[in-house]
Design an enzyme around this catalytic site. Structure first.
Site, PDB file in Angstrom:
ATOM      1  N   GLY A  23       0.798  -1.218   0.000  1.00 20.04           N
ATOM      2  CA  GLY A  23       0.000   0.000   0.000  1.00 20.04           C
ATOM      3  C   GLY A  23       0.830   1.267   0.000  1.00 20.04           C
ATOM      4  O   GLY A  23       0.348   2.330   0.356  1.00 20.04           O
ATOM      5  N   THR A  25       2.253   3.083  -2.596  1.00 20.00           N
ATOM      6  CA  THR A  25       1.838   4.086  -3.575  1.00 20.00           C
ATOM      7  C   THR A  25       0.499   4.695  -3.174  1.00 20.00           C
ATOM      8  O   THR A  25       0.275   5.899  -3.305  1.00 20.00           O
ATOM      9  CB  THR A  25       1.735   3.442  -4.975  1.00 20.00           C
ATOM     10  N   HIS A  81      11.565   1.365   1.799  1.00 19.47           N
ATOM     11  CA  HIS A  81      11.115   0.034   2.241  1.00 19.47           C
ATOM     12  C   HIS A  81      12.090  -0.526   3.284  1.00 19.47           C
ATOM     13  O   HIS A  81      12.038  -1.695   3.614  1.00 19.47           O
ATOM     14  CB  HIS A  81      11.076  -0.935   1.055  1.00 19.47           C
ATOM     15  N   ARG A 103       0.851  -5.034   5.392  1.00 13.23           N
ATOM     16  CA  ARG A 103      -0.194  -5.825   4.729  1.00 13.23           C
ATOM     17  C   ARG A 103       0.028  -7.280   5.107  1.00 13.23           C
ATOM     18  O   ARG A 103       1.180  -7.703   5.289  1.00 13.23           O
ATOM     19  CB  ARG A 103      -0.059  -5.644   3.220  1.00 13.23           C
ATOM     20  N   SER A 111       1.479 -10.087  -4.042  1.00 17.85           N
ATOM     21  CA  SER A 111       1.746  -8.812  -4.675  1.00 17.85           C
ATOM     22  C   SER A 111       3.222  -8.694  -5.067  1.00 17.85           C
ATOM     23  O   SER A 111       3.559  -8.259  -6.171  1.00 17.85           O
ATOM     24  CB  SER A 111       1.353  -7.688  -3.714  1.00 17.85           C
ATOM     25  N   THR A 200      -8.297   8.522  -4.283  1.00 18.76           N
ATOM     26  CA  THR A 200      -7.278   7.535  -3.910  1.00 18.76           C
ATOM     27  C   THR A 200      -7.871   6.125  -3.880  1.00 18.76           C
ATOM     28  O   THR A 200      -7.248   5.202  -3.363  1.00 18.76           O
ATOM     29  CB  THR A 200      -6.614   7.862  -2.545  1.00 18.76           C
ATOM     30  N   PHE A 202      -8.833   2.589  -5.554  1.00 16.18           N
ATOM     31  CA  PHE A 202      -8.043   1.779  -6.491  1.00 16.18           C
ATOM     32  C   PHE A 202      -8.396   2.100  -7.947  1.00 16.18           C
ATOM     33  O   PHE A 202      -7.518   2.303  -8.784  1.00 16.18           O
ATOM     34  CB  PHE A 202      -8.254   0.284  -6.212  1.00 16.18           C
ATOM     35  N   VAL A 204      -9.726   4.720  -9.380  1.00 20.16           N
ATOM     36  CA  VAL A 204      -9.299   6.036  -9.874  1.00 20.16           C
ATOM     37  C   VAL A 204      -7.774   6.099  -9.978  1.00 20.16           C
ATOM     38  O   VAL A 204      -7.219   6.579 -10.971  1.00 20.16           O
ATOM     39  CB  VAL A 204      -9.860   7.177  -8.988  1.00 20.16           C
ATOM     40  N   PHE A 228       1.192  -2.592 -12.618  1.00 26.36           N
ATOM     41  CA  PHE A 228       1.658  -2.172 -11.286  1.00 26.36           C
ATOM     42  C   PHE A 228       0.481  -2.122 -10.319  1.00 26.36           C
ATOM     43  O   PHE A 228       0.560  -2.605  -9.201  1.00 26.36           O
ATOM     44  CB  PHE A 228       2.323  -0.792 -11.394  1.00 26.36           C
TER      45      PHE A 228
HETATM   46  C1  LIG Z   1     -10.162  12.825  -9.382  1.00 23.91           C
HETATM   47  O1  LIG Z   1     -11.503  12.425  -9.556  1.00 23.91           O
HETATM   48  C2  LIG Z   1     -12.209  13.182 -10.532  1.00 23.91           C
HETATM   49  C3  LIG Z   1     -13.670  12.743 -10.484  1.00 23.91           C
HETATM   50  O2  LIG Z   1     -13.798  11.366 -10.768  1.00 23.91           O
HETATM   51  C4  LIG Z   1     -11.576  12.954 -11.894  1.00 23.91           C
HETATM   52  O3  LIG Z   1     -12.231  13.728 -12.860  1.00 23.91           O
HETATM   53  C5  LIG Z   1     -10.098  13.342 -11.835  1.00 23.91           C
HETATM   54  O4  LIG Z   1      -9.466  13.017 -13.061  1.00 23.91           O
HETATM   55  C6  LIG Z   1      -9.402  12.620 -10.696  1.00 23.91           C
HETATM   56  N1  LIG Z   1      -8.046  13.111 -10.595  1.00 23.91           N
HETATM   57  C7  LIG Z   1      -6.996  12.309 -10.577  1.00 23.91           C
HETATM   58  C8  LIG Z   1      -5.676  12.972 -10.471  1.00 23.91           C
HETATM   59  O5  LIG Z   1      -7.075  11.089 -10.611  1.00 23.91           O
END
Ligand SMILES: *[C@@H]1O[C@H](CO)[C@@H](O)[C@H](O)[C@H]1NC(C)=O
Ligand SMILES: *[C@@H]1O[C@H](CO)[C@@H](O)[C@H](O)[C@H]1NC(C)=O
Length: 268
Positions: A23, A25, A81, A103, A111, A200, A202, A204, A228
């Site tokens: 965890g 990153t 690390h 973890r 992992s 933050t 996973f 996204v 990754f």
């Molecule tokens: C953050 O979340 C918004 C809404 O989903 C998205 O548009 C944006 O690209 C995200 N930013 C990053 C850096 O991931």
């Protein structure tokens, strides 16, 4: 696994921190977002590797972690690390804030195995069976997982260490992000907190080019073998261990972890 500090090696008021296959990153992104009050534009200024120098990392093709750290203005957030016994003494002397993310051993092993497969900068992991054996005997980079988690668990009683568990972060990211913010002495509004939870997650982060390790280490990391950001789940070990391997692992685990109060959840 990560660090945070009042000073690293040289000047006063410099600030390090770190994270891992457990965890790192993820926590780095959370910390960066907290430090920038949820401003995703600021967090996109650079890749994870460039934002938070990886202290002990040295590959000829990339700027060394130490170089990046030395060039960084204070306060610095640094990744490592290293086990406690290898941490440069100045981290302790300067009373750095340290965030450690642990973890559970089995998911960590899985992992780590896939990370070795995709990262040509690391030794060949061999077969799955062979890698399980290496992990259990501590013949892996950064040494024994067992000693590592126990060492930091012990250190937290004497130093400014926030000891987190990956499983807790999966279970309730908002709660754990609040813990980190408190540790960093930052007040976040609900809106900012929710934004950090979202950005933050996973799903996204996997699509965030500044966090998914596609900017750096090209030709070293091969995401087509294993990305990754692979799965980010708890208990994926069940898809890897055979029944016999699991029994052997558990028996050995009991022995190695008999001298600590540290308890891990292998599933949620
Ligand atoms: C953050 O979340 C918004 C809404 O989903 C998205 O548009 C944006 O690209 C995200 N930013 C990053 C850096 O991931
Ligand atoms: C990394 O992020 C980019 C940009 O969103 C995306 O196209 C790519 O599929 C991601 N790569 C991996 C390996 O997750």
């Amino acid at each position: 696994f990560q660090y945070w500090c009042g000073d690293l090696f040289l000047q006063a008021r410099k600030t390090p921190k770190h994270l891992t296959f457990s965890g790192t990153t993820w926590t780095q992104e959370i910390v960066d977002m907290i430090q920038h009050n949820g401003d995703t534009e600021k967090c996109k200024r650079e890749s994870t590797y460039k934002r938070h120098p990886f202290l002990e990392w040295f590959l000829a093709e990339q700027p060394a972690g130490l170089e990046l750290a030395e060039a960084m203005p204070s306060p610095r957030t640094i990744k490592t690390h290293l086990p406690t016994q290898l941490l440069p003494p100045s981290f302790w002397e300067q009373n750095c804030k340290i965030i450690y993310v642990a973890r559970n051993a089995k998911d960590n092993l899985v992992s780590y195995y896939h990370f070795h497969r995709m990262n040509k900068g690391l030794p060949d992991p061999g077969t799955w069976e062979e890698f399980v054996e290496k992990f259990m005997t501590g013949k892996v980079l950064w040494g024994s997982w067992y000693d590592h988690v126990k060492g930091w668990w012990k250190a937290k009683d004497k130093h400014r260490i926030l000891y987190l568990f990956y499983e807790d972060m999966k279970e309730n990211p908002k709660r754990e992000i609040q813990k980190i913010a408190k540790f960093l002495e930052k007040d976040l509004s609900q809106e900012v907190l929710n934004k950090i939870v979202h950005n933050t997650s996973f799903e996204v982060m996997k699509e965030n080019p500044m966090a998914n390790y596609t900017k750096d280490f090209q030709g070293i990391m091969d995401h087509s073998i294993s990305p990754f950001m692979r799965k980010g789940t708890v208990a994926d070990w069940k898809n890897h261990f055979t029944v016999a391997q699991n029994e052997k692992f558990d028996e050995d685990y009991k022995k190695k972890m008999s001298d600590t109060s540290l308890v891990f959840r292998m599933e949620l």
